[in-house]
Design a protein around this motif. Structure first.
Motif, PDB file in Angstrom:
ATOM      1  N   GLU A 101       0.825  -1.211   0.000  1.00  0.00           N
ATOM      2  CA  GLU A 101       0.000   0.000   0.000  1.00  0.00           C
ATOM      3  C   GLU A 101       0.857   1.258   0.000  1.00  0.00           C
ATOM      4  O   GLU A 101       0.478   2.275  -0.582  1.00  0.00           O
ATOM      5  CB  GLU A 101      -0.914  -0.009   1.226  1.00  0.00           C
ATOM      6  N   ALA A 102       2.020   1.182   0.639  1.00  0.00           N
ATOM      7  CA  ALA A 102       2.932   2.335   0.661  1.00  0.00           C
ATOM      8  C   ALA A 102       3.694   2.495  -0.644  1.00  0.00           C
ATOM      9  O   ALA A 102       4.377   3.503  -0.849  1.00  0.00           O
ATOM     10  CB  ALA A 102       3.923   2.191   1.818  1.00  0.00           C
ATOM     11  N   GLY A 103       3.589   1.510  -1.529  1.00  0.00           N
ATOM     12  CA  GLY A 103       4.213   1.623  -2.842  1.00  0.00           C
ATOM     13  C   GLY A 103       5.669   1.215  -2.896  1.00  0.00           C
ATOM     14  O   GLY A 103       6.364   1.535  -3.868  1.00  0.00           O
ATOM     15  N   VAL A 104       6.159   0.475  -1.883  1.00  0.00           N
ATOM     16  CA  VAL A 104       7.569   0.096  -1.892  1.00  0.00           C
ATOM     17  C   VAL A 104       7.769  -1.400  -2.152  1.00  0.00           C
ATOM     18  O   VAL A 104       8.891  -1.845  -2.373  1.00  0.00           O
ATOM     19  CB  VAL A 104       8.268   0.499  -0.577  1.00  0.00           C
ATOM     20  N   LEU A 105       6.681  -2.167  -2.129  1.00  0.00           N
ATOM     21  CA  LEU A 105       6.726  -3.571  -2.529  1.00  0.00           C
ATOM     22  C   LEU A 105       5.742  -3.783  -3.665  1.00  0.00           C
ATOM     23  O   LEU A 105       4.724  -3.082  -3.761  1.00  0.00           O
ATOM     24  CB  LEU A 105       6.341  -4.508  -1.375  1.00  0.00           C
ATOM     25  N   GLN A 106       6.029  -4.765  -4.520  1.00  0.00           N
ATOM     26  CA  GLN A 106       5.085  -5.130  -5.560  1.00  0.00           C
ATOM     27  C   GLN A 106       4.972  -6.646  -5.612  1.00  0.00           C
ATOM     28  O   GLN A 106       5.936  -7.367  -5.367  1.00  0.00           O
ATOM     29  CB  GLN A 106       5.523  -4.597  -6.922  1.00  0.00           C
ATOM     30  N   VAL A 107       3.763  -7.108  -5.909  1.00  0.00           N
ATOM     31  CA  VAL A 107       3.500  -8.542  -6.028  1.00  0.00           C
ATOM     32  C   VAL A 107       3.319  -8.861  -7.508  1.00  0.00           C
ATOM     33  O   VAL A 107       2.434  -8.310  -8.168  1.00  0.00           O
ATOM     34  CB  VAL A 107       2.240  -8.941  -5.238  1.00  0.00           C
ATOM     35  N   LEU A 108       4.181  -9.743  -8.023  1.00  0.00           N
ATOM     36  CA  LEU A 108       4.099 -10.163  -9.419  1.00  0.00           C
ATOM     37  C   LEU A 108       3.535 -11.578  -9.461  1.00  0.00           C
ATOM     38  O   LEU A 108       4.161 -12.506  -8.917  1.00  0.00           O
ATOM     39  CB  LEU A 108       5.483 -10.120 -10.079  1.00  0.00           C
ATOM     40  N   PRO A 109       2.370 -11.766 -10.057  1.00  0.00           N
ATOM     41  CA  PRO A 109       1.742 -13.095 -10.107  1.00  0.00           C
ATOM     42  C   PRO A 109       2.689 -14.159 -10.652  1.00  0.00           C
ATOM     43  O   PRO A 109       3.399 -13.919 -11.635  1.00  0.00           O
ATOM     44  CB  PRO A 109       0.541 -12.884 -11.036  1.00  0.00           C
ATOM     45  N   GLN A 110       2.704 -15.285 -10.003  1.00  0.00           N
ATOM     46  CA  GLN A 110       3.521 -16.433 -10.380  1.00  0.00           C
ATOM     47  C   GLN A 110       5.024 -16.200 -10.201  1.00  0.00           C
ATOM     48  O   GLN A 110       5.826 -17.086 -10.533  1.00  0.00           O
ATOM     49  CB  GLN A 110       3.264 -16.850 -11.857  1.00  0.00           C
ATOM     50  N   ARG A 111       5.396 -15.031  -9.706  1.00  0.00           N
ATOM     51  CA  ARG A 111       6.831 -14.745  -9.541  1.00  0.00           C
ATOM     52  C   ARG A 111       7.200 -14.443  -8.101  1.00  0.00           C
ATOM     53  O   ARG A 111       8.263 -14.842  -7.635  1.00  0.00           O
ATOM     54  CB  ARG A 111       7.245 -13.573 -10.444  1.00  0.00           C
ATOM     55  N   GLY A 112       6.366 -13.718  -7.405  1.00  0.00           N
ATOM     56  CA  GLY A 112       6.670 -13.431  -6.013  1.00  0.00           C
ATOM     57  C   GLY A 112       6.541 -11.959  -5.666  1.00  0.00           C
ATOM     58  O   GLY A 112       5.967 -11.162  -6.418  1.00  0.00           O
ATOM     59  N   THR A 113       7.085 -11.596  -4.502  1.00  0.00           N
ATOM     60  CA  THR A 113       7.035 -10.228  -3.986  1.00  0.00           C
ATOM     61  C   THR A 113       8.435  -9.635  -4.008  1.00  0.00           C
ATOM     62  O   THR A 113       9.399 -10.280  -3.570  1.00  0.00           O
ATOM     63  CB  THR A 113       6.484 -10.227  -2.544  1.00  0.00           C
ATOM     64  N   PHE A 114       8.527  -8.411  -4.504  1.00  0.00           N
ATOM     65  CA  PHE A 114       9.826  -7.785  -4.695  1.00  0.00           C
ATOM     66  C   PHE A 114       9.805  -6.329  -4.230  1.00  0.00           C
ATOM     67  O   PHE A 114       8.752  -5.683  -4.237  1.00  0.00           O
ATOM     68  CB  PHE A 114      10.223  -7.815  -6.186  1.00  0.00           C
ATOM     69  N   VAL A 115      10.991  -5.835  -3.857  1.00  0.00           N
ATOM     70  CA  VAL A 115      11.133  -4.412  -3.576  1.00  0.00           C
ATOM     71  C   VAL A 115      10.941  -3.653  -4.881  1.00  0.00           C
ATOM     72  O   VAL A 115      11.549  -3.985  -5.911  1.00  0.00           O
ATOM     73  CB  VAL A 115      12.524  -4.094  -2.984  1.00  0.00           C
ATOM     74  N   LYS A 116      10.095  -2.673  -4.849  1.00  0.00           N
ATOM     75  CA  LYS A 116       9.717  -1.943  -6.045  1.00  0.00           C
ATOM     76  C   LYS A 116      10.699  -0.808  -6.350  1.00  0.00           C
ATOM     77  O   LYS A 116      11.306  -0.244  -5.438  1.00  0.00           O
ATOM     78  CB  LYS A 116       8.315  -1.361  -5.854  1.00  0.00           C
ATOM     79  N   ARG A 117      10.821  -0.496  -7.613  1.00  0.00           N
ATOM     80  CA  ARG A 117      11.609   0.685  -7.987  1.00  0.00           C
ATOM     81  C   ARG A 117      10.869   1.951  -7.570  1.00  0.00           C
ATOM     82  O   ARG A 117       9.659   1.937  -7.347  1.00  0.00           O
ATOM     83  CB  ARG A 117      11.848   0.704  -9.502  1.00  0.00           C
ATOM     84  N   ILE A 118      11.610   3.034  -7.494  1.00  0.00           N
ATOM     85  CA  ILE A 118      11.031   4.318  -7.103  1.00  0.00           C
ATOM     86  C   ILE A 118      10.310   4.933  -8.294  1.00  0.00           C
ATOM     87  O   ILE A 118      10.851   4.978  -9.405  1.00  0.00           O
ATOM     88  CB  ILE A 118      12.131   5.275  -6.609  1.00  0.00           C
TER      89      ILE A 118
END
Length: 277
Positions: A101-118
């Motif tokens: 929700e804070a925009g610093v993580l993203q969930v990619l289906p079938q791939r996982g959760t990653f730290v998001k780019r700015i």
């Protein structure tokens, strides 16, 4: 406001953490933004605290992302984090949801959760909203602030100068957070500061990247001093102008920081109505 007590709360960062973050950023730049191994964050939580463990985990992960211990692309798994903190997955899952929700993580289906780019756009949007809130707060504070509260801000500013003199960016950033928080405290409206915590998440990531090369500490201290001068004069317009100028500093540093750290940033997406003016 007791500045030293505030330095022990969620805004505080150790000098060791800052050093690790700088080394991580250098490695990430050299490797084209390759993801780093998950750092050990167990020292940042306490099971003896009355604070919920999920909130502590959220803050520990958020801080690690902000200071660059976890670079964009770093994978995170509920199992790995829950194993690290020796807790069930539920509080970790709650922390992940808040970070998304804070925009610093993203969930990619079938791939996982990653730290998001700015996102440069989200930086500008966050700054726009933060400016609207904090200029309103400082205007009201200029009318009602007490001598005791002014002295606390002056003490904080003096500590900022000491941190800058020793080039302790971690201590400076903690004091910077405490300075702004204290102004909200001066009008008994800490909810205003709490409201913008997630909103300014992307701004905070840029701030850590910008210090001290792009945004010199002495410049930021002078901006804080102008805000304090407006408050001391009980001049709402002067205090507001100083706060507005201070919060727009990030617009000057965003471009150079993105150029220096391209692997950390998403492609820019300008607003239809520019928020930088």
């Amino acid at each position: 406001m007791p500045t030293k007590n505030l330095l022990t709360n969620e805004s505080s960062l150790s000098a060791d953490t800052a050093l690790v973050a700088r080394r991580t950023r250098r490695r990430a730049s050299a490797q084209g933004g390759a993801s780093a191994q998950l750092p050990d964050l167990t020292a940042n939580v306490s099971f003896d605290s009355h604070e919920p463990i999920g909130k502590q985990i959220f803050r520990a992960l958020r801080e690690a992302i902000f200071v660059g211990q976890m670079v964009p692309g770093t994978p995170l798994s509920e199992k790995e984090v829950s194993d690290m903190f020796q807790v069930s997955r539920q509080p970790v899952r709650e922390a992940f949801i808040k970070l998304v929700e804070a925009g610093v993580l993203q969930v990619l289906p079938q791939r996982g959760t990653f730290v998001k780019r700015i996102s440069p756009r989200q930086v500008r949007e966050g700054r726009f909203i933060r400016e609207a809130i904090e200029t309103a707060v400082v205007r009201k504070a200029a009318v009602s602030i007490t001598d005791e509260q002014l002295q606390a801000l002056a003490d904080n500013l003096r500590e900022q100068k000491l941190a800058a003199k020793s080039n302790d960016t971690a201590a400076f950033l903690a004091l910077d957070e405490a300075f702004h928080y204290a102004i909200a405290q001066a009008i008994d409206c800490t909810a205003a500061w709490e409201t913008i915590q997630d909103i300014k998440a992307q701004m905070d990531r840029v701030r850590y990247l910008s210090l001290p090369d792009v945004s010199p500490l002495d410049l930021l201290i002078r901006q804080h001093a102008r805000i304090l001068a407006g408050l001391r004069a009980h001049d709402p317009s002067a205090a507001e102008d100083a706060m507005r100028s201070h919060l727009r500093e990030i617009l000057m540093s965003l471009g150079p920081i993105a150029e220096r750290n391209p692997a950390w940033f998403e492609a820019d997406e300008p607003e239809r109505v520019p928020l930088s003016t």
